[in-house]
Design a protein around this motif. Sequence first.
Motif, PDB file in Angstrom:
ATOM      1  N   MET A   1       0.859  -1.204   0.000  1.00 35.73           N
ATOM      2  CA  MET A   1       0.000   0.000   0.000  1.00 35.73           C
ATOM      3  C   MET A   1       0.893   1.252   0.000  1.00 35.73           C
ATOM      4  SD  MET A   1      -3.112   1.173   0.135  1.00 35.73           S
ATOM      5  CE  MET A   1      -3.964   2.684   0.530  1.00 35.73           C
ATOM      6  N   SER A   2       0.699   2.086  -0.977  1.00 31.74           N
ATOM      7  CA  SER A   2       1.517   3.295  -1.062  1.00 31.74           C
ATOM      8  C   SER A   2       1.075   4.317  -0.024  1.00 31.74           C
ATOM      9  CB  SER A   2       1.387   3.907  -2.458  1.00 31.74           C
ATOM     10  OG  SER A   2       1.814   2.992  -3.436  1.00 31.74           O
ATOM     11  N   ASP A   3       2.024   5.047   0.514  1.00 26.22           N
ATOM     12  CA  ASP A   3       1.687   6.070   1.490  1.00 26.22           C
ATOM     13  C   ASP A   3       1.455   7.387   0.752  1.00 26.22           C
ATOM     14  OD1 ASP A   3       3.267   7.448   4.496  1.00 26.22           O
ATOM     15  OD2 ASP A   3       1.273   7.675   3.646  1.00 26.22           O
ATOM     16  N   PHE A   4       0.256   7.519   0.176  1.00 24.94           N
ATOM     17  CA  PHE A   4      -0.039   8.698  -0.641  1.00 24.94           C
ATOM     18  C   PHE A   4      -0.071   9.979   0.181  1.00 24.94           C
ATOM     19  CE2 PHE A   4      -1.963   5.492  -3.609  1.00 24.94           C
ATOM     20  CZ  PHE A   4      -1.137   5.758  -4.687  1.00 24.94           C
ATOM     21  N   SER A   5      -0.455   9.880   1.450  1.00 29.40           N
ATOM     22  CA  SER A   5      -0.514  11.102   2.254  1.00 29.40           C
ATOM     23  C   SER A   5       0.879  11.703   2.428  1.00 29.40           C
ATOM     24  CB  SER A   5      -1.165  10.837   3.610  1.00 29.40           C
ATOM     25  OG  SER A   5      -0.452   9.853   4.319  1.00 29.40           O
ATOM     26  N   ALA A   6       1.894  10.847   2.574  1.00 27.42           N
ATOM     27  CA  ALA A   6       3.271  11.332   2.687  1.00 27.42           C
ATOM     28  C   ALA A   6       3.718  11.959   1.366  1.00 27.42           C
ATOM     29  CB  ALA A   6       4.205  10.189   3.074  1.00 27.42           C
ATOM     30  N   ARG A   7       3.302  11.344   0.263  1.00 30.56           N
ATOM     31  CA  ARG A   7       3.652  11.899  -1.051  1.00 30.56           C
ATOM     32  C   ARG A   7       2.983  13.261  -1.264  1.00 30.56           C
ATOM     33  NH1 ARG A   7       3.467   7.024  -5.509  1.00 30.56           N
ATOM     34  NH2 ARG A   7       4.048   5.311  -4.117  1.00 30.56           N
ATOM     35  N   TYR A  38      -7.943  11.082  -8.336  1.00 33.76           N
ATOM     36  CA  TYR A  38      -8.436  11.796  -9.515  1.00 33.76           C
ATOM     37  C   TYR A  38      -7.607  11.536 -10.770  1.00 33.76           C
ATOM     38  CZ  TYR A  38     -11.352  14.403  -6.220  1.00 33.76           C
ATOM     39  OH  TYR A  38     -12.272  14.755  -5.263  1.00 33.76           O
ATOM     40  N   VAL A  39      -6.842  10.447 -10.770  1.00 34.30           N
ATOM     41  CA  VAL A  39      -6.086  10.067 -11.967  1.00 34.30           C
ATOM     42  C   VAL A  39      -6.588   8.697 -12.421  1.00 34.30           C
ATOM     43  CG1 VAL A  39      -4.060  11.354 -11.192  1.00 34.30           C
ATOM     44  CG2 VAL A  39      -4.205   8.910 -10.714  1.00 34.30           C
ATOM     45  N   PRO A  40      -6.336   8.316 -13.694  1.00 29.14           N
ATOM     46  CA  PRO A  40      -6.702   6.958 -14.110  1.00 29.14           C
ATOM     47  C   PRO A  40      -6.068   5.947 -13.158  1.00 29.14           C
ATOM     48  CG  PRO A  40      -6.042   8.277 -16.008  1.00 29.14           C
ATOM     49  CD  PRO A  40      -5.719   9.097 -14.790  1.00 29.14           C
ATOM     50  N   HIS A  41      -6.820   4.891 -12.836  1.00 31.69           N
ATOM     51  CA  HIS A  41      -6.362   3.938 -11.814  1.00 31.69           C
ATOM     52  C   HIS A  41      -4.971   3.395 -12.121  1.00 31.69           C
ATOM     53  CE1 HIS A  41      -6.893   1.337  -8.380  1.00 31.69           C
ATOM     54  NE2 HIS A  41      -6.530   0.288  -9.111  1.00 31.69           N
ATOM     55  N   SER A  42      -4.687   3.180 -13.404  1.00 29.65           N
ATOM     56  CA  SER A  42      -3.390   2.620 -13.800  1.00 29.65           C
ATOM     57  C   SER A  42      -2.241   3.592 -13.561  1.00 29.65           C
ATOM     58  CB  SER A  42      -3.420   2.236 -15.283  1.00 29.65           C
ATOM     59  OG  SER A  42      -3.630   3.389 -16.088  1.00 29.65           O
ATOM     60  N   LYS A  43      -2.580   4.876 -13.308  1.00 27.56           N
ATOM     61  CA  LYS A  43      -1.539   5.886 -13.130  1.00 27.56           C
ATOM     62  C   LYS A  43      -1.471   6.429 -11.710  1.00 27.56           C
ATOM     63  CE  LYS A  43      -1.329   7.219 -17.940  1.00 27.56           C
ATOM     64  NZ  LYS A  43      -1.165   8.288 -18.928  1.00 27.56           N
ATOM     65  N   SER A  44      -2.086   5.743 -10.777  1.00 27.79           N
ATOM     66  CA  SER A  44      -2.110   6.267  -9.401  1.00 27.79           C
ATOM     67  C   SER A  44      -0.702   6.422  -8.825  1.00 27.79           C
ATOM     68  CB  SER A  44      -2.973   5.386  -8.493  1.00 27.79           C
ATOM     69  OG  SER A  44      -2.481   4.061  -8.467  1.00 27.79           O
ATOM     70  N   GLU A  45       0.224   5.547  -9.222  1.00 30.67           N
ATOM     71  CA  GLU A  45       1.597   5.643  -8.709  1.00 30.67           C
ATOM     72  C   GLU A  45       2.304   6.891  -9.223  1.00 30.67           C
ATOM     73  OE1 GLU A  45       3.346   3.879  -6.441  1.00 30.67           O
ATOM     74  OE2 GLU A  45       1.491   2.840  -5.980  1.00 30.67           O
ATOM     75  N   ALA A  46       1.810   7.461 -10.336  1.00 35.62           N
ATOM     76  CA  ALA A  46       2.430   8.658 -10.923  1.00 35.62           C
ATOM     77  C   ALA A  46       1.709   9.941 -10.523  1.00 35.62           C
ATOM     78  CB  ALA A  46       2.447   8.539 -12.449  1.00 35.62           C
ATOM     79  N   ALA A  47       0.739   9.821  -9.614  1.00 37.85           N
ATOM     80  CA  ALA A  47      -0.123  10.968  -9.288  1.00 37.85           C
ATOM     81  C   ALA A  47       0.656  12.174  -8.772  1.00 37.85           C
ATOM     82  CB  ALA A  47      -1.177  10.554  -8.259  1.00 37.85           C
ATOM     83  N   TYR A  48       1.772  11.925  -8.095  1.00 38.67           N
ATOM     84  CA  TYR A  48       2.481  13.037  -7.457  1.00 38.67           C
ATOM     85  C   TYR A  48       3.794  13.415  -8.157  1.00 38.67           C
ATOM     86  CZ  TYR A  48      -1.041  12.624  -3.896  1.00 38.67           C
ATOM     87  OH  TYR A  48      -2.253  12.606  -3.253  1.00 38.67           O
ATOM     88  N   GLY A  50       6.092  15.447 -10.601  1.00 32.34           N
ATOM     89  CA  GLY A  50       6.026  16.878 -10.913  1.00 32.34           C
ATOM     90  C   GLY A  50       6.018  17.195 -12.381  1.00 32.34           C
ATOM     91  N   GLU A  51       5.040  16.671 -13.106  1.00 30.70           N
ATOM     92  CA  GLU A  51       4.886  16.980 -14.536  1.00 30.70           C
ATOM     93  C   GLU A  51       3.442  16.738 -14.924  1.00 30.70           C
ATOM     94  OE1 GLU A  51       6.331  12.789 -16.521  1.00 30.70           O
ATOM     95  OE2 GLU A  51       7.890  14.088 -15.693  1.00 30.70           O
ATOM     96  N   ASN A  52       3.054  17.244 -16.102  1.00 29.05           N
ATOM     97  CA  ASN A  52       1.702  17.007 -16.583  1.00 29.05           C
ATOM     98  C   ASN A  52       1.467  15.502 -16.724  1.00 29.05           C
ATOM     99  OD1 ASN A  52       1.383  19.763 -16.763  1.00 29.05           O
ATOM    100  ND2 ASN A  52       1.506  19.861 -18.982  1.00 29.05           N
ATOM    101  N   LEU A  53       0.245  15.053 -16.409  1.00 33.46           N
ATOM    102  CA  LEU A  53      -0.091  13.634 -16.441  1.00 33.46           C
ATOM    103  C   LEU A  53      -1.210  13.398 -17.449  1.00 33.46           C
ATOM    104  CD1 LEU A  53       0.556  10.926 -14.903  1.00 33.46           C
ATOM    105  CD2 LEU A  53      -1.456  11.423 -13.509  1.00 33.46           C
ATOM    106  N   GLU A  54      -0.976  12.536 -18.420  1.00 34.13           N
ATOM    107  CA  GLU A  54      -2.002  12.229 -19.418  1.00 34.13           C
ATOM    108  C   GLU A  54      -3.153  11.477 -18.755  1.00 34.13           C
ATOM    109  OE1 GLU A  54      -0.407  10.262 -22.831  1.00 34.13           O
ATOM    110  OE2 GLU A  54       1.047  11.858 -23.249  1.00 34.13           O
ATOM    111  N   ILE A  55      -4.376  11.942 -19.037  1.00 34.67           N
ATOM    112  CA  ILE A  55      -5.550  11.305 -18.415  1.00 34.67           C
ATOM    113  C   ILE A  55      -6.504  10.725 -19.455  1.00 34.67           C
ATOM    114  CG2 ILE A  55      -5.458  12.686 -16.305  1.00 34.67           C
ATOM    115  CD1 ILE A  55      -7.648  14.485 -17.505  1.00 34.67           C
ATOM    116  N   GLY A  56      -6.079  10.704 -20.737  1.00 28.95           N
ATOM    117  CA  GLY A  56      -6.919  10.168 -21.793  1.00 28.95           C
ATOM    118  C   GLY A  56      -7.599  11.265 -22.584  1.00 28.95           C
TER     119      GLY A  56
END
Length: 215
Positions: A1-7, A38-48, A50-56
Motif C-alpha cells: 500500500m503506497s503512502d499517498f498522504s506522505a507523497r 483523480y487520476v486513471p487507476h493505472s496511473k495512481s503511482e504517478a499521481a504526485y 512533478g509533470e503534466n499527467l495524461e488522463i486520456g
Amino acid sequence: MSDFSARRVMMVDTQVRPSDVTKFPIIAAMLAVPREAYVPHSKSEAAYVGENLEIGAGRVMVEARTLAKMLDALDVQPSDRALYIAGGLGYGAAVLGQMLTSVVMVESDAGLAGAASATLAGQGVSNVSVVTGALEAGSAGAYDVILIEGGVQEVPEVLLGQLAEGGRIAAIFMQGALGLVKIGHKAEGRISWRFSFNATAPVLPGYAKAAAFAL
C-alpha cells in the motif's frame, strides 16, 4: 500500500512551496485533496510526479506547481464564484472547491465528466457541479474566477462574457512549444492580460486560433 498522504506532503513541500506559493488556503487545499483518487487507476503511482499527467482523450492533468501558481495568481477569495474549464477527472475543481463555497466545472469529454462526477461524489465533494458540454461555451452565469486547465491559442468571447466585472481569468497561452500563463482582469467590460509564469499543456478543443484565410 503506497503512502499517498506522505507523497502529498512531499508534493507541497518540493513542488508548490518552492514555486513561491505560500497562501495558506492553497496549501491547505492541496494537502486535503487526494490527487491519486483523480487520476486513471493505472496511473495512481504517478499521481504526485512533478509533470503534466495524461488522463486520456488527448488531455492532461497539469502539474501541481502549475495549478497552485494559477490559483495564487488568480488571488482566489472565499466569496468568489468560480468556473473551472476542462476539469478532466476533477482534481483541480476539487482543490478549488476546498477554497470556495461552490465551483462549476465544465468538461466536454463525456467519459472524463462521468468519472469526475463519480470520484467527486465518492470523495464526499458536494460543492462542485460537473457540466458536460463544449469547453468553449463555458456555463451561463457571471463568475469572479475562471480557470482554464489546458492550453489555449485564444479565449472565445462567449467565455470572456461570463467573467464578472472585476473578475480574473487564468489560461495557458501556447505559442508552439512555448506556454505562457496569463491572468486577465476585467474592468469596465474589457479584459487586460498580464504574463504570470511559464507552463505548457496541449491546446484544448475549441481554443485553437481560427486559421486566417490567405488569397
